[in-house]
Design a protein around this motif. Structure first.
Motif, PDB file in Angstrom:
ATOM      1  N   ALA A  11     -57.261  -1.279  63.872  1.00 47.15           N
ATOM      2  CA  ALA A  11     -57.027  -2.664  63.542  1.00 47.15           C
ATOM      3  C   ALA A  11     -57.701  -3.541  64.895  1.00 47.15           C
ATOM      4  O   ALA A  11     -58.440  -4.398  64.611  1.00 47.15           O
ATOM      5  CB  ALA A  11     -55.504  -2.883  63.579  1.00 47.15           C
ATOM      6  N   GLY A  12     -57.660  -3.148  66.230  1.00 47.97           N
ATOM      7  CA  GLY A  12     -57.957  -3.689  67.049  1.00 47.97           C
ATOM      8  C   GLY A  12     -59.509  -3.653  67.071  1.00 47.97           C
ATOM      9  O   GLY A  12     -60.387  -4.755  67.515  1.00 47.97           O
ATOM     10  N   ALA A  13     -60.116  -2.156  66.865  1.00 43.08           N
ATOM     11  CA  ALA A  13     -61.684  -2.296  66.751  1.00 43.08           C
ATOM     12  C   ALA A  13     -62.161  -3.141  65.939  1.00 43.08           C
ATOM     13  O   ALA A  13     -63.116  -3.823  65.919  1.00 43.08           O
ATOM     14  CB  ALA A  13     -61.884  -0.687  66.783  1.00 43.08           C
ATOM     15  N   ALA A  23     -43.106   6.630  71.802  1.00 44.70           N
ATOM     16  CA  ALA A  23     -44.022   6.020  71.507  1.00 44.70           C
ATOM     17  C   ALA A  23     -45.550   7.289  71.167  1.00 44.70           C
ATOM     18  O   ALA A  23     -46.327   6.854  70.465  1.00 44.70           O
ATOM     19  CB  ALA A  23     -44.723   5.122  72.752  1.00 44.70           C
ATOM     20  N   GLN A  24     -45.196   8.260  72.037  1.00 42.69           N
ATOM     21  CA  GLN A  24     -46.258   9.030  71.830  1.00 42.69           C
ATOM     22  C   GLN A  24     -46.083   9.790  70.388  1.00 42.69           C
ATOM     23  O   GLN A  24     -46.917  10.509  69.826  1.00 42.69           O
ATOM     24  CB  GLN A  24     -46.153  10.070  73.060  1.00 42.69           C
ATOM     25  N   THR A  25     -44.859  10.204  69.819  1.00 42.08           N
ATOM     26  CA  THR A  25     -44.514  10.862  68.811  1.00 42.08           C
ATOM     27  C   THR A  25     -45.076   9.717  67.583  1.00 42.08           C
ATOM     28  O   THR A  25     -45.274  10.252  66.504  1.00 42.08           O
ATOM     29  CB  THR A  25     -43.101  11.104  68.497  1.00 42.08           C
ATOM     30  N   ALA A  26     -44.956   8.482  67.930  1.00 42.91           N
ATOM     31  CA  ALA A  26     -45.454   7.720  66.608  1.00 42.91           C
ATOM     32  C   ALA A  26     -46.990   7.432  66.751  1.00 42.91           C
ATOM     33  O   ALA A  26     -47.426   6.307  66.576  1.00 42.91           O
ATOM     34  CB  ALA A  26     -44.818   6.157  67.092  1.00 42.91           C
ATOM     35  N   TYR A  27     -47.784   8.503  67.088  1.00 47.83           N
ATOM     36  CA  TYR A  27     -48.958   8.490  67.111  1.00 47.83           C
ATOM     37  C   TYR A  27     -49.695   7.608  66.279  1.00 47.83           C
ATOM     38  O   TYR A  27     -50.744   6.948  66.393  1.00 47.83           O
ATOM     39  CB  TYR A  27     -49.750   9.811  67.593  1.00 47.83           C
ATOM     40  N   PRO A  28     -49.358   8.061  64.806  1.00 46.79           N
ATOM     41  CA  PRO A  28     -50.170   7.509  63.557  1.00 46.79           C
ATOM     42  C   PRO A  28     -50.060   6.051  63.733  1.00 46.79           C
ATOM     43  O   PRO A  28     -51.034   5.171  63.197  1.00 46.79           O
ATOM     44  CB  PRO A  28     -49.560   7.869  62.471  1.00 46.79           C
ATOM     45  N   VAL A  29     -48.943   5.347  64.268  1.00 42.92           N
ATOM     46  CA  VAL A  29     -48.891   3.840  64.331  1.00 42.92           C
ATOM     47  C   VAL A  29     -49.860   3.361  65.305  1.00 42.92           C
ATOM     48  O   VAL A  29     -50.387   2.273  64.990  1.00 42.92           O
ATOM     49  CB  VAL A  29     -47.378   3.528  64.687  1.00 42.92           C
ATOM     50  N   PHE A  30     -50.129   4.109  66.398  1.00 40.20           N
ATOM     51  CA  PHE A  30     -51.045   3.566  67.445  1.00 40.20           C
ATOM     52  C   PHE A  30     -52.433   3.806  66.784  1.00 40.20           C
ATOM     53  O   PHE A  30     -53.428   3.271  67.407  1.00 40.20           O
ATOM     54  CB  PHE A  30     -50.622   4.235  68.780  1.00 40.20           C
ATOM     55  N   VAL A  31     -52.634   4.894  66.125  1.00 35.20           N
ATOM     56  CA  VAL A  31     -53.757   5.159  65.705  1.00 35.20           C
ATOM     57  C   VAL A  31     -54.476   3.782  64.713  1.00 35.20           C
ATOM     58  O   VAL A  31     -55.339   3.188  64.630  1.00 35.20           O
ATOM     59  CB  VAL A  31     -54.212   6.414  64.762  1.00 35.20           C
ATOM     60  N   ALA A  32     -53.327   3.348  63.969  1.00 37.67           N
ATOM     61  CA  ALA A  32     -53.564   2.203  63.124  1.00 37.67           C
ATOM     62  C   ALA A  32     -54.067   0.967  63.937  1.00 37.67           C
ATOM     63  O   ALA A  32     -54.783   0.241  63.539  1.00 37.67           O
ATOM     64  CB  ALA A  32     -52.346   1.842  62.339  1.00 37.67           C
ATOM     65  N   PHE A  33     -53.129   0.874  65.010  1.00 39.58           N
ATOM     66  CA  PHE A  33     -53.476  -0.309  65.950  1.00 39.58           C
ATOM     67  C   PHE A  33     -54.921  -0.145  66.490  1.00 39.58           C
ATOM     68  O   PHE A  33     -55.427  -1.126  66.749  1.00 39.58           O
ATOM     69  CB  PHE A  33     -52.344  -0.340  66.969  1.00 39.58           C
ATOM     70  N   LYS A  34     -55.212   0.946  66.744  1.00 38.20           N
ATOM     71  CA  LYS A  34     -56.355   1.181  67.507  1.00 38.20           C
ATOM     72  C   LYS A  34     -57.546   0.793  66.585  1.00 38.20           C
ATOM     73  O   LYS A  34     -58.660   0.165  67.118  1.00 38.20           O
ATOM     74  CB  LYS A  34     -56.753   2.760  67.899  1.00 38.20           C
ATOM     75  N   SER A  91     -55.912  -9.629  70.069  1.00 39.65           N
ATOM     76  CA  SER A  91     -55.724  -9.147  71.189  1.00 39.65           C
ATOM     77  C   SER A  91     -54.408  -8.186  71.369  1.00 39.65           C
ATOM     78  O   SER A  91     -54.335  -7.213  72.414  1.00 39.65           O
ATOM     79  CB  SER A  91     -55.727 -10.189  72.441  1.00 39.65           C
ATOM     80  N   LEU A  92     -53.305  -8.522  70.840  1.00 41.37           N
ATOM     81  CA  LEU A  92     -52.300  -7.753  70.821  1.00 41.37           C
ATOM     82  C   LEU A  92     -52.395  -6.321  70.320  1.00 41.37           C
ATOM     83  O   LEU A  92     -52.184  -5.475  71.021  1.00 41.37           O
ATOM     84  CB  LEU A  92     -50.985  -8.314  70.249  1.00 41.37           C
ATOM     85  N   ALA A  93     -53.281  -6.258  69.271  1.00 41.87           N
ATOM     86  CA  ALA A  93     -53.589  -4.917  68.550  1.00 41.87           C
ATOM     87  C   ALA A  93     -54.485  -4.459  69.384  1.00 41.87           C
ATOM     88  O   ALA A  93     -54.516  -2.834  69.528  1.00 41.87           O
ATOM     89  CB  ALA A  93     -54.085  -5.332  67.186  1.00 41.87           C
ATOM     90  N   LEU A  94     -55.253  -4.963  69.876  1.00 37.82           N
ATOM     91  CA  LEU A  94     -56.352  -4.342  71.145  1.00 37.82           C
ATOM     92  C   LEU A  94     -55.585  -3.755  72.140  1.00 37.82           C
ATOM     93  O   LEU A  94     -55.811  -2.587  72.618  1.00 37.82           O
ATOM     94  CB  LEU A  94     -57.280  -5.429  71.273  1.00 37.82           C
ATOM     95  N   THR A  95     -54.595  -4.528  72.742  1.00 43.15           N
ATOM     96  CA  THR A  95     -53.922  -3.818  73.598  1.00 43.15           C
ATOM     97  C   THR A  95     -53.022  -2.653  73.574  1.00 43.15           C
ATOM     98  O   THR A  95     -52.888  -1.547  74.317  1.00 43.15           O
ATOM     99  CB  THR A  95     -52.868  -4.915  74.326  1.00 43.15           C
ATOM    100  N   LEU A  96     -52.444  -2.859  72.367  1.00 39.30           N
ATOM    101  CA  LEU A  96     -51.576  -1.601  71.951  1.00 39.30           C
ATOM    102  C   LEU A  96     -52.286  -0.507  71.831  1.00 39.30           C
ATOM    103  O   LEU A  96     -51.804   0.818  71.865  1.00 39.30           O
ATOM    104  CB  LEU A  96     -50.748  -1.729  70.779  1.00 39.30           C
TER     105      LEU A  96
END
Length: 205
Positions: A78-80, A65-76, A117-122
């Motif tokens: 998207a949630g914002a 999950a930590q190595t997939a940082y760009p994915v979680f940036v995208a979720f961040k 809310s899923l995107a916001l949580t991730l």
């Protein structure tokens, strides 16, 4: 997993969910402005997001999950962006009583609320810290059995809807104290500001 360990996790998780953060701000702001309509779908997104983070931590995929940082940036972002959209809808909402507003609520589609809310949580830093940093100090994840995994997941499925549902219900009840058009308009706009603030908190962390 021992009953004592499960109770300790439940207590700490309860405090983590109940503590102020973008998720709590979002559910309170939306319920103040819209009542409880759409709350189950909104809360379900938070629940699934927490279960995903728990699965990452429990199955040893936290490093992935930590190595997939760009994915979680995208979720961040998207949630914002979704929170900003809700903030705009709340700011521009007509000052209607709860029942009337619920009947014409354009942003109340269940799937839209769920995925928002899923995107916001991730993307929520508070959730990441709890499951990737704090959880290993509460549970020996390397020795967690399938039964233990299910037990912890069940605790999450009980605690999170209970806490966020209480927030949503209390906020919706508080809205009923506002009866004048001006008061409801100010409440909507205040909720919009709170939602926008949550979006900024997510995007800048």
């Amino acid at each position: 997993m021992s009953l004592y360990g499960l109770l300790i996790f439940a207590a700490v998780y309860f405090l983590a969910v109940a503590s102020p953060g973008p998720g709590v701000a979002a559910i309170v702001a939306r319920s103040l402005a819209r009542g409880t309509r759409g709350a189950p779908a909104f809360i379900a997104g938070f629940l699934v997001g927490d279960l995903i983070w728990f699965a990452f931590a429990a199955t040893g995929l936290a490093a992935l999950a930590q190595t997939a940082y760009p994915v979680f940036v995208a979720f961040k972002y998207a949630g914002a962006a979704y929170l900003l959209y809700l903030a705009y809808r709340l700011w521009t909402a007509p000052p209607q009583p709860v029942d009337e507003s619920a009947a014409t609520d354009g942003d109340g589609r269940p799937l839209q609320l769920f995925f928002g809310s899923l995107a916001l949580t991730l993307a929520n830093p508070k959730t990441m810290i709890f499951f990737l940093a704090l959880l290993p100090t509460l549970i020996q994840l390397e020795s967690l059995t399938v039964a233990g995994f299910v037990e912890v997941a069940l605790v999450i499925c009980v605690v999170l809807p209970l806490v966020l549902g209480t927030y949503a219900f209390a906020a919706a009840k508080a809205r009923r104290l506002f009866s004048s058009v001006r008061a409801i308009r100010n409440l909507n706009r205040g909720s919009g500001i709170a939602m926008a603030s949550a979006a900024v908190a997510v995007a800048t962390r």
